[in-house]
Design a protein around this motif. Structure first.
Motif, PDB file in Angstrom:
ATOM      1  N   ALA A 122       0.825  -1.203   0.000  1.00 40.20           N
ATOM      2  CA  ALA A 122       0.000   0.000   0.000  1.00 40.20           C
ATOM      3  C   ALA A 122       0.865   1.261   0.000  1.00 40.20           C
ATOM      4  O   ALA A 122       0.541   2.259  -0.645  1.00 40.20           O
ATOM      5  CB  ALA A 122      -0.926   0.002   1.213  1.00 40.20           C
ATOM      6  N   ALA A 123       1.982   1.207   0.705  1.00 42.50           N
ATOM      7  CA  ALA A 123       2.846   2.384   0.815  1.00 42.50           C
ATOM      8  C   ALA A 123       3.591   2.672  -0.482  1.00 42.50           C
ATOM      9  O   ALA A 123       3.795   3.840  -0.839  1.00 42.50           O
ATOM     10  CB  ALA A 123       3.841   2.189   1.959  1.00 42.50           C
ATOM     11  N   PHE A 124       3.993   1.603  -1.193  1.00 44.94           N
ATOM     12  CA  PHE A 124       4.874   1.806  -2.336  1.00 44.94           C
ATOM     13  C   PHE A 124       4.298   1.326  -3.664  1.00 44.94           C
ATOM     14  O   PHE A 124       4.956   1.428  -4.699  1.00 44.94           O
ATOM     15  CB  PHE A 124       6.222   1.124  -2.068  1.00 44.94           C
ATOM     16  N   GLY A 125       3.084   0.775  -3.639  1.00 46.17           N
ATOM     17  CA  GLY A 125       2.396   0.447  -4.883  1.00 46.17           C
ATOM     18  C   GLY A 125       2.922  -0.765  -5.621  1.00 46.17           C
ATOM     19  O   GLY A 125       2.628  -0.946  -6.801  1.00 46.17           O
ATOM     20  N   ALA A 126       3.679  -1.612  -4.936  1.00 43.42           N
ATOM     21  CA  ALA A 126       4.217  -2.814  -5.579  1.00 43.42           C
ATOM     22  C   ALA A 126       4.539  -3.843  -4.509  1.00 43.42           C
ATOM     23  O   ALA A 126       4.785  -3.491  -3.348  1.00 43.42           O
ATOM     24  CB  ALA A 126       5.483  -2.482  -6.379  1.00 43.42           C
ATOM     25  N   PRO A 127       4.564  -5.125  -4.882  1.00 44.34           N
ATOM     26  CA  PRO A 127       4.916  -6.155  -3.900  1.00 44.34           C
ATOM     27  C   PRO A 127       6.367  -6.012  -3.444  1.00 44.34           C
ATOM     28  O   PRO A 127       7.212  -5.475  -4.161  1.00 44.34           O
ATOM     29  CB  PRO A 127       4.721  -7.464  -4.680  1.00 44.34           C
ATOM     30  N   CYS A 128       6.648  -6.504  -2.272  1.00 40.21           N
ATOM     31  CA  CYS A 128       8.029  -6.529  -1.775  1.00 40.21           C
ATOM     32  C   CYS A 128       8.796  -7.587  -2.560  1.00 40.21           C
ATOM     33  O   CYS A 128       8.475  -8.774  -2.477  1.00 40.21           O
ATOM     34  CB  CYS A 128       8.053  -6.856  -0.286  1.00 40.21           C
ATOM     35  N   ASP A 129       9.788  -7.155  -3.342  1.00 36.47           N
ATOM     36  CA  ASP A 129      10.519  -8.112  -4.169  1.00 36.47           C
ATOM     37  C   ASP A 129      11.930  -8.373  -3.664  1.00 36.47           C
ATOM     38  O   ASP A 129      12.683  -9.131  -4.289  1.00 36.47           O
ATOM     39  CB  ASP A 129      10.534  -7.674  -5.631  1.00 36.47           C
ATOM     40  N   VAL A 130      12.294  -7.762  -2.547  1.00 36.17           N
ATOM     41  CA  VAL A 130      13.502  -8.120  -1.810  1.00 36.17           C
ATOM     42  C   VAL A 130      13.070  -8.371  -0.373  1.00 36.17           C
ATOM     43  O   VAL A 130      12.488  -7.491   0.262  1.00 36.17           O
ATOM     44  CB  VAL A 130      14.572  -7.016  -1.853  1.00 36.17           C
ATOM     45  N   ILE A 131      13.294  -9.567   0.117  1.00 32.70           N
ATOM     46  CA  ILE A 131      12.838  -9.939   1.456  1.00 32.70           C
ATOM     47  C   ILE A 131      14.051 -10.386   2.259  1.00 32.70           C
ATOM     48  O   ILE A 131      14.742 -11.335   1.869  1.00 32.70           O
ATOM     49  CB  ILE A 131      11.792 -11.068   1.387  1.00 32.70           C
ATOM     50  N   VAL A 132      14.319  -9.688   3.350  1.00 29.50           N
ATOM     51  CA  VAL A 132      15.459 -10.032   4.201  1.00 29.50           C
ATOM     52  C   VAL A 132      14.930 -10.595   5.515  1.00 29.50           C
ATOM     53  O   VAL A 132      14.388  -9.866   6.351  1.00 29.50           O
ATOM     54  CB  VAL A 132      16.362  -8.813   4.457  1.00 29.50           C
ATOM     55  N   ASN A 133      15.060 -11.897   5.667  1.00 24.70           N
ATOM     56  CA  ASN A 133      14.606 -12.598   6.871  1.00 24.70           C
ATOM     57  C   ASN A 133      15.697 -12.478   7.929  1.00 24.70           C
ATOM     58  O   ASN A 133      16.551 -13.354   8.070  1.00 24.70           O
ATOM     59  CB  ASN A 133      14.352 -14.073   6.539  1.00 24.70           C
ATOM     60  N   ASN A 134      15.655 -11.384   8.675  1.00 29.70           N
ATOM     61  CA  ASN A 134      16.725 -11.079   9.619  1.00 29.70           C
ATOM     62  C   ASN A 134      16.357 -11.343  11.070  1.00 29.70           C
ATOM     63  O   ASN A 134      17.238 -11.584  11.893  1.00 29.70           O
ATOM     64  CB  ASN A 134      17.138  -9.613   9.449  1.00 29.70           C
ATOM     65  N   GLU A 190       4.823 -16.042   2.544  1.00 29.88           N
ATOM     66  CA  GLU A 190       3.901 -14.944   2.246  1.00 29.88           C
ATOM     67  C   GLU A 190       4.452 -14.058   1.135  1.00 29.88           C
ATOM     68  O   GLU A 190       3.732 -13.695   0.197  1.00 29.88           O
ATOM     69  CB  GLU A 190       3.659 -14.103   3.500  1.00 29.88           C
ATOM     70  N   GLY A 191       5.732 -13.711   1.240  1.00 27.20           N
ATOM     71  CA  GLY A 191       6.321 -12.868   0.207  1.00 27.20           C
ATOM     72  C   GLY A 191       6.327 -13.542  -1.151  1.00 27.20           C
ATOM     73  O   GLY A 191       6.025 -12.915  -2.173  1.00 27.20           O
ATOM     74  N   ALA A 192       6.678 -14.829  -1.178  1.00 29.05           N
ATOM     75  CA  ALA A 192       6.728 -15.557  -2.447  1.00 29.05           C
ATOM     76  C   ALA A 192       5.334 -15.702  -3.056  1.00 29.05           C
ATOM     77  O   ALA A 192       5.163 -15.582  -4.277  1.00 29.05           O
ATOM     78  CB  ALA A 192       7.365 -16.927  -2.238  1.00 29.05           C
ATOM     79  N   ARG A 193       4.341 -15.981  -2.230  1.00 26.16           N
ATOM     80  CA  ARG A 193       2.968 -16.091  -2.751  1.00 26.16           C
ATOM     81  C   ARG A 193       2.536 -14.802  -3.447  1.00 26.16           C
ATOM     82  O   ARG A 193       1.928 -14.824  -4.525  1.00 26.16           O
ATOM     83  CB  ARG A 193       2.007 -16.406  -1.606  1.00 26.16           C
ATOM     84  N   ARG A 194       2.875 -13.669  -2.847  1.00 24.11           N
ATOM     85  CA  ARG A 194       2.487 -12.385  -3.427  1.00 24.11           C
ATOM     86  C   ARG A 194       3.246 -12.110  -4.724  1.00 24.11           C
ATOM     87  O   ARG A 194       2.681 -11.562  -5.685  1.00 24.11           O
ATOM     88  CB  ARG A 194       2.705 -11.268  -2.407  1.00 24.11           C
ATOM     89  N   LEU A 195       4.523 -12.475  -4.770  1.00 24.60           N
ATOM     90  CA  LEU A 195       5.283 -12.280  -6.000  1.00 24.60           C
ATOM     91  C   LEU A 195       4.755 -13.172  -7.120  1.00 24.60           C
ATOM     92  O   LEU A 195       4.629 -12.733  -8.270  1.00 24.60           O
ATOM     93  CB  LEU A 195       6.757 -12.564  -5.746  1.00 24.60           C
ATOM     94  N   VAL A 196       4.458 -14.413  -6.802  1.00 23.71           N
ATOM     95  CA  VAL A 196       3.926 -15.326  -7.816  1.00 23.71           C
ATOM     96  C   VAL A 196       2.588 -14.810  -8.347  1.00 23.71           C
ATOM     97  O   VAL A 196       2.343 -14.809  -9.563  1.00 23.71           O
ATOM     98  CB  VAL A 196       3.782 -16.744  -7.239  1.00 23.71           C
ATOM     99  N   ALA A 197       1.736 -14.348  -7.445  1.00 19.73           N
ATOM    100  CA  ALA A 197       0.436 -13.833  -7.858  1.00 19.73           C
ATOM    101  C   ALA A 197       0.571 -12.619  -8.770  1.00 19.73           C
ATOM    102  O   ALA A 197      -0.237 -12.410  -9.688  1.00 19.73           O
ATOM    103  CB  ALA A 197      -0.401 -13.481  -6.630  1.00 19.73           C
TER     104      ALA A 197
END
Length: 255
Positions: free
Chosen positions: A81-93, A127-134
């Motif tokens: 919602a903030a940036f208008g695109a899915p998160c395509d870099v995910i850092v599991n820190n 969750e991140g991968a599901r959104r990118l695939v969709a």
């Protein structure tokens, strides 16, 4: 050859879990400096809000409870919602540790460590991968493991097991997600000096541990910058399932 462009994250949206801690905040600053919009996710929201204010534009703070799949979905939705695109870099820190002999380790402590370091990382990656695939988008997932996922030391059985599991999870996800153009790699830091461990490394036991590192020094957050940018950017376009250790040679030291 455009080497600067190779490591650029312009136009990317990065979500960093555990962004309220020393390493998470550093990772967020690096990704932001490389051009990404950053979603700062953690339970300690005020620290993330302070970091977002420091970074200025292209940064938003969101609450995140890794035990709650709905909260994880909400964090990703807030980033979109903030940036208008899915998160395509995910850092599991995000990570926690309990230092205690295995015979004294409470079941609840084991569950807490494994819950954040392994289960939580899986839920975020899924969750991140599901959104990118969709969305039909490619992406990069960087799981922050540890050299304790590659070797062991006494007193951290739950943490070592969870970080080793995270490395194997990285490889399993890399195989499954490659066809969706989502790369999954792991960054395995050695001992990095932070506010939480500085006092220990000043003790005799801590100094002895430092002497077992071939470079004879602790790592710093800055030592992880290059490896993070490599795995997050197109510079590693043909890397997936890799584990990059940044540890001063500690994990290969036979001592």
């Amino acid at each position: 050859m455009d080497l600067a462009g190779l490591f650029s994250l312009e136009g990317r949206v990065a979500l960093v879990t555990g962004a309220s801690g020393t390493l998470g905040a550093h990772f967020a600053r690096v990704l932001h400096a490389a051009g990404a919009a950053v979603v700062l996710a953690a339970r300690r929201l005020p620290a993330c809000e302070s970091l977002a204010a420091e970074l200025g534009g292209r940064a938003v703070a969101v609450p995140l409870d890794l035990a709650d799949p709905a909260a994880i979905a909400s964090a990703f939705a807030a980033g979109e919602a903030a940036f208008g695109a899915p998160c395509d870099v995910i850092v599991n820190n995000a990570g926690v540790a309990v230092t205690q002999p295995a015979l004294e380790l409470a079941t609840e402590a084991w569950d807490a460590v494994a819950g954040v370091n392994l289960r939580g990382a899986f839920l975020v990656a899924r969750e991140g991968a599901r959104r990118l695939v969709a969305a039909g988008r490619s992406g990069a997932i960087v799981n922050i493991s540890s050299i304790l996922g590659l070797r062991v030391t006494a007193g951290v059985a739950a943490y070592a097991a969870a970080k080793a599991g995270l490395i194997q999870l990285t490889r399993a996800l890399a195989v499954e997600l490659a066809r969706h153009r989502i790369r999954v790699n792991a960054l395995a830091p050695g001992y990095v000096e932070t506010d939480m461990n500085r006092a220990f490394f000043a003790t005799d036991a801590g100094q002895a541990m430092i002497r077992r590192i071939p470079t004879r020094r602790l790592g710093t957050p800055a030592d992880l910058t290059g490896a993070l940018l490599l795995l997050a950017s197109d510079a590693s376009a043909h890397m997936t399932g890799a584990v990059v250790a940044v540890d001063g040679g500690h994990s290969i030291n036979p001592l």
